[in-house]
Design a protein around this motif. Structure first.
Motif, PDB file in Angstrom:
ATOM      1  N   PHE A  21     -35.040   2.247  -3.340  1.00 57.72           N
ATOM      2  CA  PHE A  21     -34.346   3.494  -2.973  1.00 57.72           C
ATOM      3  C   PHE A  21     -34.212   3.606  -1.463  1.00 57.72           C
ATOM      4  N   VAL A  22     -35.204   3.096  -0.750  1.00 61.50           N
ATOM      5  CA  VAL A  22     -35.176   3.051   0.724  1.00 61.50           C
ATOM      6  C   VAL A  22     -35.579   1.651   1.180  1.00 61.50           C
ATOM      7  N   PRO A  23     -35.113   1.241   2.356  1.00 59.41           N
ATOM      8  CA  PRO A  23     -35.411  -0.128   2.819  1.00 59.41           C
ATOM      9  C   PRO A  23     -36.787  -0.230   3.481  1.00 59.41           C
ATOM     10  N   ASN A  24     -37.809   0.253   2.806  1.00 57.88           N
ATOM     11  CA  ASN A  24     -39.173   0.145   3.314  1.00 57.88           C
ATOM     12  C   ASN A  24     -40.116   0.253   2.123  1.00 57.88           C
ATOM     13  N   LEU A  25     -41.323  -0.239   2.293  1.00 60.13           N
ATOM     14  CA  LEU A  25     -42.314  -0.300   1.223  1.00 60.13           C
ATOM     15  C   LEU A  25     -43.607   0.258   1.793  1.00 60.13           C
ATOM     16  N   THR A  26     -44.227   1.216   1.095  1.00 58.61           N
ATOM     17  CA  THR A  26     -45.448   1.792   1.686  1.00 58.61           C
ATOM     18  C   THR A  26     -46.654   1.595   0.783  1.00 58.61           C
ATOM     19  N   PHE A  47     -39.410  14.627  -5.771  1.00 62.52           N
ATOM     20  CA  PHE A  47     -38.560  13.440  -5.992  1.00 62.52           C
ATOM     21  C   PHE A  47     -37.139  13.740  -5.554  1.00 62.52           C
ATOM     22  N   HIS A  48     -36.400  12.678  -5.227  1.00 62.87           N
ATOM     23  CA  HIS A  48     -35.032  12.833  -4.726  1.00 62.87           C
ATOM     24  C   HIS A  48     -34.046  13.109  -5.856  1.00 62.87           C
ATOM     25  N   ILE A  49     -33.231  14.148  -5.672  1.00 64.14           N
ATOM     26  CA  ILE A  49     -32.222  14.485  -6.681  1.00 64.14           C
ATOM     27  C   ILE A  49     -31.160  13.392  -6.770  1.00 64.14           C
ATOM     28  N   GLU A  50     -30.950  12.661  -5.668  1.00 63.50           N
ATOM     29  CA  GLU A  50     -29.914  11.611  -5.662  1.00 63.50           C
ATOM     30  C   GLU A  50     -30.261  10.468  -6.620  1.00 63.50           C
ATOM     31  N   GLU A  51     -31.530  10.402  -7.029  1.00 65.08           N
ATOM     32  CA  GLU A  51     -31.992   9.244  -7.793  1.00 65.08           C
ATOM     33  C   GLU A  51     -32.447   9.617  -9.201  1.00 65.08           C
ATOM     34  N   GLU A  52     -32.115  10.841  -9.644  1.00 69.97           N
ATOM     35  CA  GLU A  52     -32.655  11.269 -10.931  1.00 69.97           C
ATOM     36  C   GLU A  52     -31.540  11.816 -11.830  1.00 69.97           C
ATOM     37  N   LYS A  53     -31.363  11.170 -12.984  1.00 74.40           N
ATOM     38  CA  LYS A  53     -30.298  11.608 -13.908  1.00 74.40           C
ATOM     39  C   LYS A  53     -30.699  12.859 -14.684  1.00 74.40           C
ATOM     40  N   ASN A  54     -31.984  13.045 -14.903  1.00 72.48           N
ATOM     41  CA  ASN A  54     -32.471  14.177 -15.724  1.00 72.48           C
ATOM     42  C   ASN A  54     -33.514  14.984 -14.961  1.00 72.48           C
ATOM     43  N   PRO A  55     -33.099  15.628 -13.875  1.00 72.27           N
ATOM     44  CA  PRO A  55     -34.102  16.296 -13.031  1.00 72.27           C
ATOM     45  C   PRO A  55     -34.847  17.437 -13.720  1.00 72.27           C
ATOM     46  N   ASN A  95     -31.437  14.576   0.421  1.00 74.56           N
ATOM     47  CA  ASN A  95     -31.091  13.762   1.583  1.00 74.56           C
ATOM     48  C   ASN A  95     -30.210  14.571   2.538  1.00 74.56           C
ATOM     49  N   PRO A  96     -30.078  14.130   3.790  1.00 73.09           N
ATOM     50  CA  PRO A  96     -29.319  14.942   4.759  1.00 73.09           C
ATOM     51  C   PRO A  96     -27.887  15.257   4.327  1.00 73.09           C
ATOM     52  N   PRO A 142     -34.162   8.901   4.774  1.00 75.83           N
ATOM     53  CA  PRO A 142     -35.530   8.531   4.441  1.00 75.83           C
ATOM     54  C   PRO A 142     -35.779   7.034   4.628  1.00 75.83           C
ATOM     55  N   GLY A 143     -37.026   6.702   4.930  1.00 76.52           N
ATOM     56  CA  GLY A 143     -37.406   5.298   5.041  1.00 76.52           C
ATOM     57  C   GLY A 143     -38.371   4.999   6.173  1.00 76.52           C
ATOM     58  N   PHE A 144     -38.275   5.756   7.248  1.00 75.45           N
ATOM     59  CA  PHE A 144     -39.083   5.420   8.421  1.00 75.45           C
ATOM     60  C   PHE A 144     -39.513   6.680   9.168  1.00 75.45           C
TER      61      PHE A 144
END
Ligand code: DX5
Ligand code: ZN
Length: 213
Positions: free
Chosen positions: A39-44, A87-95, A114-115, A139-141
């Motif tokens: 979802f973002v170009p980073n791993l935590t 959680f991000h609404i952009e990534e959830e089909k059934n919020p 997201n912005p 998001p990401g950094f």
């Protein structure tokens, strides 16, 4: 203003000490950024590290998921009994379903925007959530520049929140510091996330106090 330092900017070699220090310095929540490299170009961090954070923390965890497959990650982190999972609404089909599921697990559910996502995207979810987190960076950094266009969105979100669910908290995340905090408070923000600003400061207490406007 309540303050949620983001441990993304903490010293990961001394994570427990840093988590204890921000709690003793008077933070309200411990903000945990979970990123999956998709979802973002980073791993935590995953549940092994976050369980160590939970042990060190004396304030509720505020877990911010930046992932694909939200439900999988909710199941991973729910046993740690965080205060909030957002959680991000952009990534959830059934919020609605996921909000309900998080609540059934005894955790306060929240939605992240997201912005570029309009305030109105959460209108029909507002009755069911405890928090809306507005991203003021992509998001990401940590350490990115605040996107000032989100201030208008917060004002619109506050009108919706006040009408539909006055108990729901509005949280902001990204590029927050002592220079923009008063403007954010005036726009309607209740909780600020601050990573680099708090952890790059010599005194966590001074930094946190400066955000309590
Ligand atoms: C960004 C994260 C933020 C980040 C904030 O994707 O969600 O929580 O750590 O860091 P600062 O306060 O440095 O912008
Ligand atoms: Zn975050």
């Amino acid at each position: 203003m309540r303050v949620a330092p983001s441990i993304l900017s903490a010293d990961f070699g001394n994570l427990a000490a840093d988590v204890k220090a921000i709690c003793e310095a008077g933070c309200d929540f411990v903000h945990v950024d979970v990123m999956d490299g998709h979802f973002v170009p980073n791993l935590t961090i995953g549940p092994v590290v976050v369980s160590a954070v939970a042990k060190a923390a004396t304030k509720p965890l505020d877990i911010h998921l930046m992932v694909e497959n939200n439900t999988f990650f909710v199941d991973l982190f729910a046993p740690l009994k965080p205060g909030y999972i957002t959680f991000h609404i952009e990534e959830e089909k059934n919020p609605h379903r996921l909000v309900q599921y998080i609540r059934e697990l005894g955790i306060k559910p929240g939605i992240v925007l997201n912005p570029h996502t309009p305030a109105e995207a959460v209108e029909y979810l507002l009755p069911d959530v405890e928090m809306v987190l507005v991203m003021s960076v992509n998001p990401g950094f940590g350490g990115q520049k605040f996107i000032s266009g989100v201030v208008e969105k917060i004002k619109r979100l506050k009108l919706l929140r006040d009408r539909i669910n006055p108990d729901c908290l509005i949280e902001i995340d990204g590029g927050v510091n002592d220079q923009n905090i008063q403007m954010l408070r005036d726009a309607g923000v209740d909780v600020c996330v601050a990573g680099s600003y708090v952890f790059n400061h010599d005194s966590y207490k001074t930094a946190i106090d400066s955000l309590k406007v």
